[in-house]
Design a protein around this motif. Structure first.
Motif, mmCIF file in Angstrom:
data_model
loop_
_atom_site.group_PDB
_atom_site.id
_atom_site.type_symbol
_atom_site.label_atom_id
_atom_site.label_comp_id
_atom_site.label_asym_id
_atom_site.label_seq_id
_atom_site.Cartn_x
_atom_site.Cartn_y
_atom_site.Cartn_z
ATOM 1 N N ARG A 1 1.001 -1.274 -0.066
ATOM 2 C CA ARG A 1 -0.114 -0.006 -0.004
ATOM 3 C C ARG A 1 0.916 1.096 -0.131
ATOM 4 N N ASP B 1 1.068 4.047 -2.864
ATOM 5 C CA ASP B 1 0.712 5.542 -2.563
ATOM 6 C C ASP B 1 1.977 6.550 -3.194
ATOM 7 N N GLN B 2 3.235 5.928 -2.808
ATOM 8 C CA GLN B 2 4.577 6.334 -3.282
ATOM 9 C C GLN B 2 4.453 6.519 -4.577
ATOM 10 N N GLN C 1 1.956 6.905 -6.870
ATOM 11 C CA GLN C 1 1.016 7.693 -6.949
ATOM 12 C C GLN C 1 1.473 8.933 -6.937
ATOM 13 N N THR C 2 2.297 9.438 -5.675
ATOM 14 C CA THR C 2 2.804 10.582 -5.326
ATOM 15 C C THR C 2 3.973 10.953 -6.569
ATOM 16 N N GLU C 3 4.685 10.156 -6.906
ATOM 17 C CA GLU C 3 5.765 10.264 -7.835
ATOM 18 C C GLU C 3 5.271 10.554 -9.014
ATOM 19 N N ARG C 4 3.905 10.018 -9.406
ATOM 20 C CA ARG C 4 3.379 10.278 -10.906
ATOM 21 C C ARG C 4 2.923 11.993 -10.578
ATOM 22 N N ILE C 5 2.257 12.236 -9.618
ATOM 23 C CA ILE C 5 1.707 13.521 -9.328
ATOM 24 C C ILE C 5 2.944 14.721 -9.651
ATOM 25 N N TRP C 6 4.194 14.394 -9.011
ATOM 26 C CA TRP C 6 5.186 15.146 -9.002
ATOM 27 C C TRP C 6 5.727 15.123 -10.480
ATOM 28 N N GLU C 7 5.850 14.096 -11.040
ATOM 29 C CA GLU C 7 6.325 14.068 -12.523
ATOM 30 C C GLU C 7 5.688 14.907 -13.344
ATOM 31 N N ASN C 8 4.501 15.065 -13.092
ATOM 32 C CA ASN C 8 3.684 16.054 -13.932
ATOM 33 C C ASN C 8 3.361 17.219 -13.590
ATOM 34 N N LEU C 9 3.420 17.560 -12.308
ATOM 35 C CA LEU C 9 2.925 18.979 -11.679
ATOM 36 C C LEU C 9 4.193 19.696 -10.962
ATOM 37 N N VAL C 10 5.172 19.215 -11.128
ATOM 38 C CA VAL C 10 6.375 19.728 -10.240
ATOM 39 C C VAL C 10 7.581 19.853 -11.349
#
Lengths: 243, 245
Positions: A227, A231-232, A234-243
């Motif tokens: 789990r 979560d990690q 998913q977080t990485e994917r968010i950062w990849e795209n938004l940071v």
């Protein structure tokens, strides 16, 4: 609910009469600002009492028992059950025991290290599972008014408020201090568990029970890790795209 | 109050763009810098002094306003693409960047330009506010112009909203969830902005606050997600060095 400041002050004047707050903090390692804040709020954390008790060589469980909320701790002398003892053994220690028992004679090297001290990473949840008859959570919830989902959330985070830990012990009919051991507020010795009781309980487990228990723990651990990994990710994917 | 709101928006967007420069130089997500740059441009065009000057250079026919609306379309489109990819919402991604999404973008863009061309030229006025007074035809056409301008934003926001709200509830770092919540608030404000175009006149005074609020919410949401990354990177460098990149 933490301890009332008035009762704490009364207790403190009995434990360390004529001692300044500064000295008490220095000896016990409690931060002065923390204590001052707790006094101002009128609520003193149980950990504060435990730290001060230890500094003055008083049994923390006995010290807590002088407060109304924990008065039951004094009269409770039930020894820990086998299941409770085993629940407070870290997963790694269980696995080590499996290896030691199954490895051919002499191949595991000399000197078996002792069990790691309580609490371990999932000690609270394992303890509640060990004493749960299926209705425990409902009874605790009914007795304390804490919503079941809040209670479960604390267990998942391997936390449990001291008062809830005692309430859980009471609802399960086991020694009242056990929960305080599982949450790490006090040590097993302070709770009056016989020395080596956990090791003895581990030794009494049959190979089959030990292996099954270790397997259960590993599975739970695997679920938690997976789990966390998801979560990690998913977080990485968010950062990849938004940071 | 409505005087200062565009300035706040400008400062937030410009600060975000400036803060993205180091990352962009390192080649990290240059699209994000571009998004904030477009948002800054949009904020500049929302301020009277700048608007009049820029529109004057473009002939003083409010062409700058159509430009502003198209810049806003591009900004929200780019943000939505990053958000749907990042928050893992393939359905929303298709609705925005897939063939149906691009068709919607084209329809709203063409409608916006078409309505503008159908109107009689009006003197330069920020937020296009005096255009309706130029002729009765303009006054009749103006709601359609705004419907086109805000319609696309509301469409994208509605497509994003479910994914954003879902992310708020997921087990993600607190700052990421805060960011998702702020962007969800931005999406809600955008939809509210469209609804306000059709609302009774007594609600109109709050419209600038809602529309600028939408921009600030979206931008600060993106900043939150970014701060979460900064925080995580700091924690990583404090811990063991084995996980460092």
């Amino acid at each position: 609910m933490p301890l009332p400041a008035k009762a704490f002050q009364r207790w403190l004047s009995g434990v360390a009469p004529d001692t300044s707050t500064a000295d008490i903090c220095r000896v016990s390692g409690v931060k002065r600002t923390t204590l001052a804040q707790q006094m101002v709020r009128g609520k003193v954390a149980e950990t504060t009492v435990v730290s001060i008790s230890r500094a003055y060589n008083i049994n923390p469980v006995a010290a807590l028992a002088t407060f109304d909320t924990y008065s039951g701790l004094a009269s409770s002398s039930l020894p820990p059950t086998e299941k409770e003892l085993v629940s407070q053994i870290a997963t790694v220690d269980l696995l080590r025991a499996v290896i030691v028992r199954t490895a051919p004679e002499g191949s595991t090297g000399p000197g078996q290290p002792g069990l790691s001290p309580t609490p371990h990473a999932t000690s609270v949840k394992n303890w509640v599972d060990a004493i749960d008859d299926g209705e425990l959570r409902h009874r605790v919830s009914a007795a304390t008014g804490v919503a079941p989902q809040n209670y479960s959330a604390q267990l998942t985070a391997n936390r449990l408020a001291p008062e809830l830990a005692v309430a859980t012990s009471r609802a399960a009919g086991v020694g009242l201090a056990s929960g305080l051991v599982a949450t790490g507020l006090v040590t097993e010795t302070e709770a009056g568990w016989p020395p080596g009781a956990r090791q003895a309980a581990l030794d009494r487990l049959s190979d089959g029970d030990l292996t099954a228990l270790a397997g259960e723990r590993l599975q739970a651990m695997g679920r938690t890790l997976r789990r966390q990994e998801q979560d990690q990710e998913q977080t990485e994917r968010i950062w990849e795209n938004l940071v | 109050m409505s005087e200062i709101l565009p300035w706040i928006t400008l400062v937030v967007c410009a600060a975000a763009a400036l803060a993205r420069i180091p990352s962009t130089m390192r080649g990290v997500n240059p699209a994000l810098f571009f998004i904030f740059l477009l948002a800054t441009a949009a904020a500049v065009l929302s301020i009277e002094q700048f608007y009049v000057a820029i529109d004057g250079a473009l002939g003083g026919l409010n062409i700058a306003h159509v430009l502003l609306r198209l810049i806003v379309f591009a900004t929200i489109y780019l943000i939505a693409v990053r958000v749907t990819k990042g928050f893992g919402a393939p359905d929303a991604h298709r609705m925005i960047a897939g063939p149906p999404g691009l068709a919607v973008l084209a329809i709203f863009s063409v409608a916006l330009v078409a309505v503008f061309l159908m109107m009689a030229p009006a003197a330069s006025s920020v937020r296009f506010q005096d255009a309706g007074a130029a002729s009765p035809r303009n006054e009749a056409l103006l709601p359609f112009y705004w419907a086109a301008a805000r319609g696309y934003l509301a469409y994208v926001s509605l497509a994003l909203l479910p994914a954003l709200l879902r992310s708020v509830k997921e087990r993600l770092p607190l700052l990421v969830r805060t960011g998702a919540a702020l962007m969800a608030a931005g999406a809600a404000a955008t939809v509210a902005g469209l609804c306000l175009e059709f609302s009774p006149a007594q609600l109109l005074p709050i419209a600038p606050a809602v529309n600028n609020g939408a921009v600030v919410f979206y931008t600060s949401g993106l900043v939150m997600v970014w701060l979460a990354r900064v925080k995580a990177a700091q924690r990583r460098s404090h811990g063991t060095s084995s996980t460092e990149r």
